[in-house]
Design an enzyme around this catalytic site. Structure first.
Site, PDB file in Angstrom:
ATOM      1  CB  SER A  28     -25.735   4.348   3.261  1.00  0.00           C
ATOM      2  OG  SER A  28     -26.629   3.760   2.334  1.00  0.00           O
ATOM      3  CG  ASN A 115     -35.948   9.333  -3.790  1.00  0.00           C
ATOM      4  OD1 ASN A 115     -34.853   8.819  -3.586  1.00  0.00           O
ATOM      5  ND2 ASN A 115     -36.126  10.342  -4.635  1.00  0.00           N
ATOM      6  CB  THR A 160     -35.056  22.487  46.987  1.00  0.00           C
ATOM      7  OG1 THR A 160     -34.782  23.145  48.213  1.00  0.00           O
ATOM      8  CG2 THR A 160     -36.468  21.903  47.016  1.00  0.00           C
ATOM      9  CG  HIS A 161     -31.543  25.229  46.125  1.00  0.00           C
ATOM     10  ND1 HIS A 161     -31.368  26.192  45.161  1.00  0.00           N
ATOM     11  CD2 HIS A 161     -32.802  25.400  46.607  1.00  0.00           C
ATOM     12  CE1 HIS A 161     -32.466  26.940  45.077  1.00  0.00           C
ATOM     13  NE2 HIS A 161     -33.357  26.470  45.940  1.00  0.00           N
ATOM     14  CB  SER A 282      -9.774   2.237  41.618  1.00  0.00           C
ATOM     15  OG  SER A 282      -8.451   2.716  41.491  1.00  0.00           O
ATOM     16  CE  LYS A 288     -12.194   5.672  43.438  1.00  0.00           C
ATOM     17  NZ  LYS A 288     -12.809   6.976  43.365  1.00  0.00           N
ATOM     18  CD  GLU A 295     -18.650   7.399  37.463  1.00  0.00           C
ATOM     19  OE1 GLU A 295     -17.739   8.146  37.102  1.00  0.00           O
ATOM     20  OE2 GLU A 295     -18.464   6.382  38.162  1.00  0.00           O
ATOM     21  CE1 TYR A 322     -33.202  10.275   0.100  1.00  0.00           C
ATOM     22  CE2 TYR A 322     -31.923  10.892  -1.833  1.00  0.00           C
ATOM     23  CZ  TYR A 322     -32.025  10.220  -0.631  1.00  0.00           C
ATOM     24  OH  TYR A 322     -30.970   9.486  -0.162  1.00  0.00           O
ATOM     25  CD  GLN A 327     -26.621   7.132   1.761  1.00  0.00           C
ATOM     26  OE1 GLN A 327     -27.265   6.624   0.864  1.00  0.00           O
ATOM     27  NE2 GLN A 327     -25.330   7.374   1.662  1.00  0.00           N
ATOM     28  CE  LYS A 330     -31.027   5.307   5.800  1.00  0.00           C
ATOM     29  NZ  LYS A 330     -31.410   6.442   4.924  1.00  0.00           N
TER      30      LYS A 330
HETATM   31  N1  ARG Z   1     -29.400   5.013   0.521  1.00  0.00           N
HETATM   32  C1  ARG Z   1     -30.332   6.051   0.219  1.00  0.00           C
HETATM   33  C2  ARG Z   1     -30.782   6.723   1.523  1.00  0.00           C
HETATM   34  O1  ARG Z   1     -30.656   6.124   2.532  1.00  0.00           O
HETATM   35  C3  ARG Z   1     -31.512   5.522  -0.515  1.00  0.00           C
HETATM   36  C4  ARG Z   1     -32.227   6.541  -1.336  1.00  0.00           C
HETATM   37  C5  ARG Z   1     -31.406   6.935  -2.493  1.00  0.00           C
HETATM   38  N2  ARG Z   1     -32.138   7.795  -3.373  1.00  0.00           N
HETATM   39  C6  ARG Z   1     -31.551   8.479  -4.347  1.00  0.00           C
HETATM   40  N3  ARG Z   1     -32.292   9.257  -5.071  1.00  0.00           N
HETATM   41  N4  ARG Z   1     -30.249   8.418  -4.552  1.00  0.00           N
HETATM   42  O2  ARG Z   1     -31.253   7.814   1.545  1.00  0.00           O
END
Ligand code: ARG
Length: 439
Positions: A28, A115, A160-161, A282, A288, A295, A322, A327, A330
């Site tokens: 990751s 974790n 409205t509408h 354009s 244009k 948009e 966990y 993961q 993010k």
């Molecule tokens: N890269 C992992 C995540 O973002 C970190 C936690 C990993 N934990 C584990 N038990 N493998 O979730």
């Protein structure tokens, strides 16, 4: 040091290294590299606590802290070499720590797991992101407030509408978006209350037998308190879902505003002229001038909603605590925060440099019989008519104006009296759009 080629952080029981595809699906770092300042901050707070609680020695702690600062410098200056084989930001940093100070580095992870580490880092990142989003919302609010004040008396049709309904002012119209943004801001602030709780100390999920001080780490990182339930601390991602929803709804508000800008910028409406800086041409049609930024703000709302749905779907089947699925979170959040951030800036730029064609707005407010409701209200107030009857009578008068091809206030009194004998010339006081708005 392990004798085999397996992962140095967790590979003790492994004799083979992961397959290339395993490494690819597991890594990751390309995404979570953005957590680095928070990972360093979290590690420093944890290290200081370990020293204070005499879990590690002062000297070891000092060496780790100094090296973490060095690593921060390396990352900041772009010298740091991130490795996919080290999976994520946490292990990239810890591995570098070991490269520089040797085995002492391994003491940092005492009483901690990735974790609680990742949950902590991510909460810190989200807290910063929320503050940045709020600043951008406020900037846009400032622009909208300024425009609302400037145009507080500029009459335009309210719709409205998307049909002309009643005359309003451009100030009121723009202020409506300001109200949405005020709620967006308060929603983000509210999200922070539940987000700003510290997972550290939960370790993998069941806590740790070391005599840690969870209050100390929570305080050092600016959290309100440690999360009491250690299983909740590592498995909860409500803050992710909440933040994504906040981004989504705020994006939807911007998208509605973008849609208005797009409509208003058409030659048919001509309510707004975007500056050249915020328009595109354009390649084939020379006449244009396209409102591309608006948009794109409208279009990017799809990403925001998509990210929210992805996160909710990712979470729905997860058993405690966990799971590696987490993961994925993010990427959704980074994308939504970046996207909303860009949209807020684009909206601010577009609006602050646009010209509002208030003469055209006034002209169209006078078309479309937008004072018909004011006329019906006048009949109720002055002739004591039931509203339904007044509505009907007004409809007949509108029809008359339509047939004559004139505006309501251009009708002769005698014409209106032919529909309702008791109408007096006092009625003209409500037939102009300016009067209707004032009332
Ligand atoms: N890269 C992992 C995540 O973002 C970190 C936690 C990993 N934990 C584990 N038990 N493998 O979730």
């Amino acid at each position: 040091m392990s004798k085999n080629s397996a992962n140095k952080m967790w590979g003790g029981r492994f004799s083979e290294k992961p397959s290339d595809i395993m490494e690819q699906i597991n890594a990751s770092i390309d995404v979570d590299v953005r957590l680095w300042p928070h990972d360093i901050a979290g590690s420093k707070a944890h290290c200081e606590m370990l020293v204070k609680q005499k879990i590690i020695s002062k000297d070891d702690g000092a060496a780790i802290l100094k090296c973490l600062d060095q690593i921060a410098g390396e990352i900041e200056s772009g010298q740091f070499e991130f490795k996919r084989s080290l999976e994520d930001i946490h292990m990239n940093i810890e591995s570098r720590l070991r490269e520089i100070i040797g085995d002492v580095a391994g003491k940092l992870h005492t009483a901690r797991s990735r974790n609680d580490q990742v949950a902590t880092d991510f909460r810190l990142w989200c807290r910063d992101a929320i503050n940045e989003l709020i600043a951008k919302i406020e900037a846009l609010q400032g622009t909208l407030e300024g425009l609302s004040n400037t145009h507080k008396d500029a009459v335009m049709p309210g719709f409205t509408h998307l049909q002309p309904a009643q005359p309003v002012t451009l100030g009121l119209h723009l202020d409506t978006y300001n109200q949405m943004l005020a709620r967006d801001k308060s929603r983000l602030e509210d999200c922070t209350i539940r987000l700003n709780q510290c997972p550290l100390g939960a370790a993998a999920m069941a806590g740790t037998p070391f005599p840690i001080d969870r209050k100390m780490t929570a305080e050092a990182l600016g959290f309100d308190n440690p999360i009491p339930n250690t299983m909740d601390a590592v498995s909860d991602r409500d803050f992710v879902a909440e933040l994504l929803f906040c981004c989504s709804l705020s994006g939807i508000h911007l998208s509605r505003l973008a849609e208005e800008i797009i409509i208003w910028a058409t030659p048919q409406f001509s309510y707004i002229t975007l500056s050249d800086q915020w328009s595109t041409g354009s390649s084939i049609m020379p006449q244009k001038k396209n409102p591309d930024a608006a948009e794109l703000v409208r279009g990017k709302t799809g990403r925001l909603n998509g990210n929210l749905v992805q996160a909710l779907t990712m979470l729905k089947g997860l058993p405690l605590t966990y799971n590696k699925d987490l993961q994925e979170d993010k990427e959704f959040v980074f994308d939504s925060v970046d996207t909303l951030s860009l949209c807020l800036e684009a909206m601010e730029g577009m609006l602050s440099s646009a010209t509002f064609n208030t003469a055209r707005m006034l002209e169209t407010a006078e078309d479309g019989y937008t004072t018909a409701t004011a006329l019906a209200d006048w009949l109720v107030m002055n002739l004591d008519m039931p509203f339904r009857d007044a509505h009907h009578t007004t409809g007949a008068i509108v029809k008359l104006a339509e047939d004559k091809g004139c505006k309501l206030d251009e009708l002769e009194l005698a014409d209106m009296q032919a529909v309702e004998a008791k109408i007096t010339d006092a009625v003209y006081s409500v037939l102009s759009v300016k009067n209707a708005v004032n009332r």
